[in-house]
Design an enzyme around this catalytic site. Sequence first.
Site, short mmCIF file in Angstrom:
data_model
loop_
_atom_site.label_atom_id
_atom_site.label_comp_id
_atom_site.label_asym_id
_atom_site.label_seq_id
_atom_site.Cartn_x
_atom_site.Cartn_y
_atom_site.Cartn_z
N HIS A 147 0.83 -1.18 0.00
CA HIS A 147 0.00 0.00 0.00
C HIS A 147 0.88 1.24 0.00
O HIS A 147 2.07 1.18 0.31
CB HIS A 147 -0.91 0.01 1.23
CG HIS A 147 -1.84 -1.16 1.27
ND1 HIS A 147 -3.00 -1.23 0.52
CD2 HIS A 147 -1.78 -2.33 1.96
CE1 HIS A 147 -3.61 -2.37 0.76
NE2 HIS A 147 -2.89 -3.06 1.62
N CYS A 188 -0.58 2.50 -4.20
CA CYS A 188 -1.39 3.68 -4.49
C CYS A 188 -0.52 4.93 -4.39
O CYS A 188 0.39 5.02 -3.56
CB CYS A 188 -2.54 3.79 -3.49
SG CYS A 188 -3.79 2.51 -3.66
#
EC number: 3.4.22.34
Length: 416
Positions: A147, A188
């Site tokens: 992430h 992300c």
Amino acid sequence: MARVLLFVAVVVCSLLLLNGAHAAQEKNWVVIVAGSNGWYNYRHQADACHAYQIVHSHGIPDEQIVVMMYDDLANNTENPTPGVIINKPNGSNVYKGVLKDYVSDDVTPANFLAVLRGDAEAVRGKGNGKVIHSGPDDHVFVYFTDHGAPGLLAFPDDELHARLLNKTIAYMYHHKKYKKMVFYIEACESGSMMVHLPPDINVFSTTASNPHESSYACYYDEKRDTYLGDVYSVSWMEDSDQSISHMKIIEFQGNDTVPIGARQAVSHNTFRDAVPSPDVPFVILSRQLQKAQNESQARNIRKKLQALIEIRQLMELVVQKIAKMATYSEKQKIRVLNAQSLLSQHTCYEAVVVAFKRLCFNWNVPKVSWSSPDIITSYYPRQRDAIKNSHFASALAHEISDISVGKIQHSLQNRM
């Protein structure tokens, strides 16, 4: 831009194929990192294992590869095939033979940066202590999957900020630790990690997203109740499985108007089940709810879904309140909340992240099996009550205005 991408392609090919004219003088070093843990994040370690199989099969010796992964999947109680990890539906076992140089609590930003610097002393007693010993004629390939957020990449219990990564790259450049270095980053907002690198240090990157967008998960597996891969990572790895050396260089190029951070590795696959990474926990629970076998099971899943929704709403509430306290008008607040400016004040940003994580929402502890760092995964009841009463957000917003971590922590702890 096309020239830069062409050079990226050439570098990657040189990393994967060791039959070049200068193979005797040059070495190729690879660092592979999966920064997450937990069954819901299955795809990241599956990506990392697959990446290892690719570089290993292309002849890079294990002593020149470093793998960092939490290693909590193969023998996880939720794994219907113990000892097996796959990266696509009906795929082969990518876990077999994978290196595990740093696992569990040794998967940290500090250890990762030490590995890149070749600082064996810094990792003494951690993992197996392996680092890369790259030199001025060597190529370095770094693959990271997990992430992320603007200016940071997540690790199981910490974060790697862009400033520290760029500092390490600068150290490697000035100490002649590489001839060429390539980063592939699956996360992300991963395009935000490299935007401030100097253009003349022979470092190139390709990322799963630009500085403002999500990466995407893919290959949902009904048997395992999780996603097996990520679109960007699966794209470049499945192409590499088919021999990247035979691909046309033009396939690495795209529209020159698209920022390099937004480009994705070429793939001939269509990922019809791809979902934004922050939505993965919701989608998984929704799929589980659809196939619940009884009301008791369905009720338990609905509770988890509701908890995730409440956590997201709570986070949005505190951010709204902080923005309101930190701006002079509703119009300015809306502009700030909707802005997509490139991160430039890294030291200031890091101070706020540290304070927000410690005093508002901690996405590392306590861990819950059905959540992910993209959606804040933990909160404390007393903080929740304070937030609802505006006191907590007001205090944080006031203290953030002059960015002093010590003052933030002291002031907010007193108010709690």
